[in-house]
Design a protein around this motif. Structure first.
Motif, PDB file in Angstrom:
ATOM      1  N   VAL B 232       1.361  20.936   2.388  1.00 48.77           N
ATOM      2  CA  VAL B 232       2.184  21.618   3.627  1.00 48.77           C
ATOM      3  C   VAL B 232       2.369  23.043   3.278  1.00 48.77           C
ATOM      4  O   VAL B 232       2.502  23.747   4.364  1.00 48.77           O
ATOM      5  CB  VAL B 232       4.102  20.885   2.686  1.00 48.77           C
ATOM      6  CG1 VAL B 232       4.041  19.241   3.580  1.00 48.77           C
ATOM      7  CG2 VAL B 232       4.584  20.779   1.833  1.00 48.77           C
ATOM      8  N   SER B 241      -0.441  17.273  10.799  1.00 50.40           N
ATOM      9  CA  SER B 241       0.597  16.411  11.513  1.00 50.40           C
ATOM     10  C   SER B 241       0.601  15.874  12.552  1.00 50.40           C
ATOM     11  O   SER B 241       0.834  14.969  12.628  1.00 50.40           O
ATOM     12  CB  SER B 241       1.993  17.464  10.091  1.00 50.40           C
ATOM     13  OG  SER B 241       3.075  16.652  11.327  1.00 50.40           O
ATOM     14  N   ALA B 244      -2.714  13.850  13.403  1.00 51.31           N
ATOM     15  CA  ALA B 244      -2.027  12.575  12.892  1.00 51.31           C
ATOM     16  C   ALA B 244      -1.182  11.751  13.257  1.00 51.31           C
ATOM     17  O   ALA B 244      -1.516  10.903  14.304  1.00 51.31           O
ATOM     18  CB  ALA B 244      -1.907  12.669  11.560  1.00 51.31           C
ATOM     19  N   GLU B 250      -3.155   8.091   9.498  1.00 50.36           N
ATOM     20  CA  GLU B 250      -2.830   8.549   8.140  1.00 50.36           C
ATOM     21  C   GLU B 250      -2.550   9.841   7.963  1.00 50.36           C
ATOM     22  O   GLU B 250      -3.904  10.543   8.529  1.00 50.36           O
ATOM     23  CB  GLU B 250      -2.532   7.816   6.907  1.00 50.36           C
ATOM     24  CG  GLU B 250      -2.280   6.107   7.330  1.00 50.36           C
ATOM     25  CD  GLU B 250      -0.512   5.993   7.217  1.00 50.36           C
ATOM     26  OE1 GLU B 250      -0.498   7.306   7.092  1.00 50.36           O
ATOM     27  OE2 GLU B 250      -0.104   4.621   7.672  1.00 50.36           O
ATOM     28  N   LEU B 251      -1.901  10.572   7.708  1.00 50.74           N
ATOM     29  CA  LEU B 251      -1.687  11.734   7.312  1.00 50.74           C
ATOM     30  C   LEU B 251      -1.771  12.129   5.539  1.00 50.74           C
ATOM     31  O   LEU B 251      -1.339  12.040   4.999  1.00 50.74           O
ATOM     32  CB  LEU B 251      -0.808  12.943   7.851  1.00 50.74           C
ATOM     33  CG  LEU B 251      -1.319  14.762   7.643  1.00 50.74           C
ATOM     34  CD1 LEU B 251      -2.010  15.108   7.856  1.00 50.74           C
ATOM     35  CD2 LEU B 251       0.381  15.182   8.010  1.00 50.74           C
ATOM     36  N   VAL B 252      -3.204  12.119   5.103  1.00 47.20           N
ATOM     37  CA  VAL B 252      -3.696  12.032   3.218  1.00 47.20           C
ATOM     38  C   VAL B 252      -3.693  13.027   2.712  1.00 47.20           C
ATOM     39  O   VAL B 252      -4.012  14.703   3.788  1.00 47.20           O
ATOM     40  CB  VAL B 252      -4.387  11.142   3.421  1.00 47.20           C
ATOM     41  CG1 VAL B 252      -4.194   9.877   3.856  1.00 47.20           C
ATOM     42  CG2 VAL B 252      -5.867  11.369   3.092  1.00 47.20           C
ATOM     43  N   GLU B 253      -3.118  13.772   1.693  1.00 41.80           N
ATOM     44  CA  GLU B 253      -3.381  14.507   0.765  1.00 41.80           C
ATOM     45  C   GLU B 253      -4.984  13.850  -0.254  1.00 41.80           C
ATOM     46  O   GLU B 253      -4.565  13.183  -0.365  1.00 41.80           O
ATOM     47  CB  GLU B 253      -2.392  15.508   0.158  1.00 41.80           C
ATOM     48  CG  GLU B 253      -1.221  15.798   1.144  1.00 41.80           C
ATOM     49  CD  GLU B 253       0.512  16.097   0.492  1.00 41.80           C
ATOM     50  OE1 GLU B 253       0.120  16.488  -0.752  1.00 41.80           O
ATOM     51  OE2 GLU B 253       1.272  16.557   1.260  1.00 41.80           O
ATOM     52  N   ASP B 256      -3.503  11.529  -2.709  1.00 41.19           N
ATOM     53  CA  ASP B 256      -3.652   9.970  -1.653  1.00 41.19           C
ATOM     54  C   ASP B 256      -4.039   9.287  -1.795  1.00 41.19           C
ATOM     55  O   ASP B 256      -4.771   7.487  -1.547  1.00 41.19           O
ATOM     56  CB  ASP B 256      -2.611   9.648  -0.231  1.00 41.19           C
ATOM     57  CG  ASP B 256      -1.522  11.285  -0.135  1.00 41.19           C
ATOM     58  OD1 ASP B 256      -0.764  10.753  -0.959  1.00 41.19           O
ATOM     59  OD2 ASP B 256      -1.299  11.507   0.595  1.00 41.19           O
ATOM     60  N   MET B 266      -6.612   4.551   0.144  1.00 39.45           N
ATOM     61  CA  MET B 266      -5.196   5.565   0.624  1.00 39.45           C
ATOM     62  C   MET B 266      -5.029   4.844  -0.309  1.00 39.45           C
ATOM     63  O   MET B 266      -4.678   2.946  -0.069  1.00 39.45           O
ATOM     64  CB  MET B 266      -5.183   5.605   1.683  1.00 39.45           C
ATOM     65  CG  MET B 266      -5.199   4.535   2.654  1.00 39.45           C
ATOM     66  SD  MET B 266      -4.829   5.818   3.791  1.00 39.45           S
ATOM     67  CE  MET B 266      -4.554   4.653   5.321  1.00 39.45           C
ATOM     68  N   LYS B 267      -3.887   5.043  -0.852  1.00 38.67           N
ATOM     69  CA  LYS B 267      -2.654   4.379  -1.825  1.00 38.67           C
ATOM     70  C   LYS B 267      -1.726   4.107  -1.360  1.00 38.67           C
ATOM     71  O   LYS B 267      -0.729   5.654  -0.434  1.00 38.67           O
ATOM     72  CB  LYS B 267      -2.290   5.173  -3.339  1.00 38.67           C
ATOM     73  CG  LYS B 267      -3.539   5.647  -4.113  1.00 38.67           C
ATOM     74  CD  LYS B 267      -2.599   6.782  -4.951  1.00 38.67           C
ATOM     75  CE  LYS B 267      -4.584   7.612  -5.874  1.00 38.67           C
ATOM     76  NZ  LYS B 267      -3.186   8.526  -6.941  1.00 38.67           N
ATOM     77  N   THR B 268      -1.384   2.781  -0.872  1.00 44.80           N
ATOM     78  CA  THR B 268      -0.574   2.540   0.712  1.00 44.80           C
ATOM     79  C   THR B 268       0.944   1.813  -0.427  1.00 44.80           C
ATOM     80  O   THR B 268       0.344   0.976  -1.686  1.00 44.80           O
ATOM     81  CB  THR B 268      -0.934   2.139   1.028  1.00 44.80           C
ATOM     82  OG1 THR B 268      -0.700   0.466   1.045  1.00 44.80           O
ATOM     83  CG2 THR B 268      -2.017   2.589   2.162  1.00 44.80           C
ATOM     84  N   VAL B 269       1.733   0.951   0.062  1.00 43.56           N
ATOM     85  CA  VAL B 269       3.228   0.920  -0.517  1.00 43.56           C
ATOM     86  C   VAL B 269       2.609  -0.776  -0.807  1.00 43.56           C
ATOM     87  O   VAL B 269       2.907  -1.516  -0.799  1.00 43.56           O
ATOM     88  CB  VAL B 269       4.324   0.869   0.456  1.00 43.56           C
ATOM     89  CG1 VAL B 269       4.918   2.008   0.416  1.00 43.56           C
ATOM     90  CG2 VAL B 269       3.958  -0.402   2.218  1.00 43.56           C
ATOM     91  N   ASP B 270       1.483  -1.313   0.325  1.00 40.04           N
ATOM     92  CA  ASP B 270       0.786  -2.378  -0.103  1.00 40.04           C
ATOM     93  C   ASP B 270      -0.523  -2.859  -1.286  1.00 40.04           C
ATOM     94  O   ASP B 270      -1.402  -3.465  -1.643  1.00 40.04           O
ATOM     95  CB  ASP B 270      -0.337  -3.281   0.894  1.00 40.04           C
ATOM     96  CG  ASP B 270       0.326  -2.616   2.446  1.00 40.04           C
ATOM     97  OD1 ASP B 270       2.091  -4.613   1.894  1.00 40.04           O
ATOM     98  OD2 ASP B 270       0.833  -2.258   3.620  1.00 40.04           O
ATOM     99  N   GLY B 271      -0.879  -1.506  -1.634  1.00 40.74           N
ATOM    100  CA  GLY B 271      -1.959  -1.322  -2.872  1.00 40.74           C
ATOM    101  C   GLY B 271      -3.011  -0.095  -2.499  1.00 40.74           C
ATOM    102  O   GLY B 271      -2.375   0.510  -1.029  1.00 40.74           O
ATOM    103  N   LEU B 272      -4.214  -0.318  -2.957  1.00 39.42           N
ATOM    104  CA  LEU B 272      -4.719   0.172  -1.646  1.00 39.42           C
ATOM    105  C   LEU B 272      -5.397  -0.134  -0.993  1.00 39.42           C
ATOM    106  O   LEU B 272      -6.230  -1.391  -0.711  1.00 39.42           O
ATOM    107  CB  LEU B 272      -6.446   0.634  -2.909  1.00 39.42           C
ATOM    108  CG  LEU B 272      -5.689   1.171  -4.129  1.00 39.42           C
ATOM    109  CD1 LEU B 272      -7.101   1.063  -5.714  1.00 39.42           C
ATOM    110  CD2 LEU B 272      -5.945   2.403  -3.919  1.00 39.42           C
TER     111      LEU B 272
END
Lengths: 315, 480
Positions: B232, B241, B244, B250-253, B256, B266-272
């Protein structure tokens, strides 16, 4: 959905809800003033307590009077003010623009600038009502916009999760303060307490109003306004959208849409059992404080499980 | 008071709207007469409306000042710049041609190195370039394309002809502002769009998405595309942003992402979840701490190897910056002939290389007339504008050039064209440049126009937004 983004979306929703709730509280308190006989002191400090900002407040002010409290909760940079809540909302929205509807960000951005430019005008009584109404209705507009434009996927689930948990939390705080500090700070002595009795109703009515619950209460609870029924309604009514129980049930529904939610679900169920435990009439005579404390700890624990499950993994 | 085009005077410079006092150029006639139909107060009201729109739409860029990052509103002048479609079609062919040649060159440098064997350019010049990545030797990205996204800076001289000033092949920015400028103009001057045949610019994010999909390692209907941002606090965060969002990516750092078994996740709420294509907005050296800058926390360890193995696509490819160098720039017309067998459609600004003894002598003798640029700086930093420099600055640059001739080149000061801007009291001419964006993978694409940057200060040539420049909407107009 990225864990980091999920976390920001969740906090954006929480801060927005907190800003709205704080505005409601200030509004109701300011109106309540007008109903009380001259000479009665209103417990402005309890507002600071509800928002958990005692430490920051005491560092700045000696006395919790109308002006200092309103200034503190409205227009200062202290971590508890509406202005700060909106700044946090905006920052979280700004850093999740790629997944939020662009109109939502624009409205949040507009609201932030509006508050920034106008917040200090609300320190004086005159323009306060109008200012707070404007903030409240903008917050609702933003929530409505999200409801009307976002697909019911993970992002919206985190919005609802944040909003519902914040509401549940805020309602317990209001009930907490409403049932103790508010009353005791007004009544100075036992004699005074008897004299103040007619004002109890006014107080409870305003507790309801702070949650926009007065009308719904009247429609659903047939009794006249009294402490026990108000507390029961705000904690246990399943249908009223700001009650603790309703929000916990909402969270249960939202959780079904998210992966790996078992631990969070268990914690929410536990919290629901605790809300429903015991008869409130009895609790109000003794043990309400502990009951609410327990409840707040459980709600905090829901947040922790949410964070452990979705925000922190892989870190 | 209304605009008086008879007293509007751009002096010796080529003005893109007014050809001679009182007369507008053909494509700009509608605009000139429309502006005359409004009073200055009405124009200022429109300016205020535009500023408000920019503020609420959150169109911003970040500047670092006084030790903190400030999110500033995007500077915008409401009067659009008009370019004839016919002229633009020709220019855009030139831009595509140029990027094709640049990609041939980059691919050659990292593979066969024919150009060195044919002695067109000294090998040392490349291998010593700060943007050459030895780690990339032998790699063959899809379509042999390394620079997928290029921001080419164009200027017009006193005759109105377009010249290429530089090719930005690393992480060029500005395209989101081009798109947002149009959105603001539509809000401010909706009437003008009725009678003009203006080419839309909105398709860029789709074109970008298609290009990124095309370079996905495994052809998939829905490849996972991410935009990798430094975060940011980066000055172009808004753009990262924005793109994306417009691509649904997805906008990743760096934090992530994680690399496992040479694949990027990428690390998501579902896992990788596996990533196929990364549109990276981080410089090469920060991409992967295990290969480049060890200190980098912006990138992700193992990323480079995943790319080398062909498990993830990177746009632009690491090492593409080797052609983004003011020295290499001077060779591009020759690249076009050498690799494509074509004549360059767009000319370069004449340039002198300080590494060459004869040319260096010329530069040193004419420093007060030339613009001197270091090979690798961007954003207008580290430049000398001879005619505007003090004696001390001239001496300092002479010293620097002698110490490190490889790092400097010089060009005559081009009399940049002007366009009108809305001042507080009158409409006045200011200097502009133009940055179109060019995409290349399985096919090529050029934006309709580009980002016009304008030096808001009278007489100034500095258009960079980090140094007080503004911007304008750019219209490519057909015959209506």
């Amino acid at each position: 959905m990225l864990s980091r983004v999920a976390e920001r979306v969740y906090w954006q929703a929480r801060y927005l809800e907190r800003a709205e709730n704080t505005a409601r509280l200030l509004n109701v308190f300011s109106t309540l003033l007008l109903d009380l006989p001259t000479g009665t002191k209103l417990g402005w400090r309890s507002l600071v307590e509800i928002t958990g900002g005692e430490e920051a407040f005491d560092a700045r002010y000696k006395q919790a009077v109308e002006r200092s409290v309103v200034k503190f909760l409205l227009a200062e940079n202290n971590g508890s003010s509406i202005l700060d809540m909106l700044a946090h909302t905006r920052e979280n929205a700004r850093t999740t623009r790629e997944i939020m509807p662009s109109e939502a960000f624009e409205k949040i951005n507009e609201l932030y600038y509006f508050a920034k430019e106008n917040a200090s005008s609300g320190i004086s009584r005159g323009p306060r009502h109008e200012l707070l109404e404007a903030i409240i209705s903008s917050c609702q507009q933003i929530s409505g916009l999200m409801a009307g434009t976002m697909s019911r996927g993970a992002a919206y689930s985190f919005v609802r999760l944040g909003r519902s948990l914040e509401r549940a939390d805020m309602t317990t705080r209001i009930v907490d303060v409403g049932s103790f500090n508010l009353l005791s700070s007004i009544s100075k002595s036992k004699d005074q307490a008897a004299a103040d009795e007619p004002y109890d109703n006014i107080l409870w009515m305003n507790v309801l109003r702070s949650q926009s619950a007065y009308q719904m209460y009247r429609q659903h609870v047939k009794h006249r306004v009294n402490g026990e029924d108000v507390v029961t309604f705000l904690l246990r009514d399943e249908e009223f959208p700001r009650s603790v129980t309703h929000n916990l049930i909402t969270i249960t529904k939202v959780l079904h849409k998210l992966p790996n939610q078992e631990k969070v679900s268990k914690q929410v169920e536990k919290t629901l059992r605790i809300v429903g435990r015991g008869k409130l009439g009895k609790l109000m005579d003794e043990g309400l404080l502990e009951y609410i404390d327990d409840l707040q700890l459980e709600i905090a624990s829901v947040h922790k499980k949410v964070a452990d499950t979705w925000f922190l993994p892989n870190k | 008071m209304r605009v008086n085009w008879k007293t509007y005077n751009s002096g010796k410079f080529y003005d893109e709207i007014i050809s001679s006092p009182g007369y507008a150029r053909k494509p700009a006639r509608g605009l000139a007469s429309y502006l005359r139909s409004l009073t200055h107060e009405e124009l200022l009201q429109k300016k205020t409306a535009a500023e408000l729109a920019i503020k609420t739409m959150g169109i911003s860029f970040t500047v670092y000042s006084d030790g903190e990052n400030i999110d500033r509103e995007w500077p915008f002048d409401i009067i659009p710049r008009v370019i004839a479609e016919k002229e633009w079609n020709h220019t855009s062919l030139g831009l595509k041609q140029r990027l094709r040649a640049l990609n041939c060159f980059i691919h050659d440098v990292y593979n066969d190195q024919k150009i060195f064997k044919d002695k067109l350019i000294p090998k040392e010049l490349i291998l010593n370039s700060g943007n050459f990545r030895k780690e990339c030797v032998g790699i063959k990205p899809r379509f042999d394309t390394w620079a997928h996204i290029c921001g080419t800076d164009l200027i017009r001289d006193h005759t109105g002809e377009f010249f290429v000033l530089e090719d930005n092949l690393r992480v060029p920015s500005g395209v989101s502002y081009m798109l947002e400028n149009r959105r603001v103009t539509k809000r401010v001057f909706p009437e003008l769009f009725e009678n003009y045949n203006i080419q839309p610019v909105t398709e860029y994010p789709d074109q970008l998405f298609d290009m990124l999909s095309a370079i996905s390692p495994e052809p998939k209907e829905f490849p996972e595309i991410v935009v990798l941002t430094p975060g940011v606090y980066n000055s172009a965060y808004f753009e990262h942003s924005y793109l994306a969002q417009r691509m649904g990516a997805e906008l990743v750092e760096g934090g992530d992402l994680v690399v496992e078994k040479d694949r990027v996740f990428m690390k998501t709420v579902d896992g990788l979840s596996q990533v196929d294509v990364i549109y990276r907005r981080i410089d090469d050296l920060f991409l992967d701490p295990s290969v480049f800058n060890k200190e980098s926390v912006l990138g992700v360890s193992g990323l480079f190897k995943a790319w080398v193995k062909g498990n993830v696509a990177l746009a632009n490819a690491p090492g593409a910056g080797v052609a983004d160098d003011k020295i290499i720039y001077t060779y591009v017309p020759q690249f076009i002939k050498y690799y494509l067998g074509e004549e360059p459609i767009l000319p370069n600004v004449p340039s002198y290389l300080c590494i060459d003894k004869v040319q260096r002598q010329h530069v040193l003798e004419n420093l007060d007339k030339l613009v001197v640029k270091p090979a690798n700086e961007s954003g207008g930093y580290g430049m000398l504008i001879g005619p505007q420099a003090s004696k001390k600055e001239l001496e300092e640059f002479a010293r620097r050039i002698k110490a490190d001739p490889r790092n400097y080149m010089a060009q005559p000061l081009i009399s940049l064209s002007t366009v009108p801007i809305l001042g507080d009291r009158i409409v006045e001419p200011r200097h502009v440049d133009l940055r179109p964006f060019v995409l290349q993978a399985d096919k090529s694409y050029v934006t309709a126009g580009g980002l016009t940057r304008v030096a808001m200060v009278k007489g100034s040539y500095i258009v960079n937004s980090s140094q007080g420049g503004g911007s304008k909407d750019t219209w490519i107009v057909g015959d209506s």
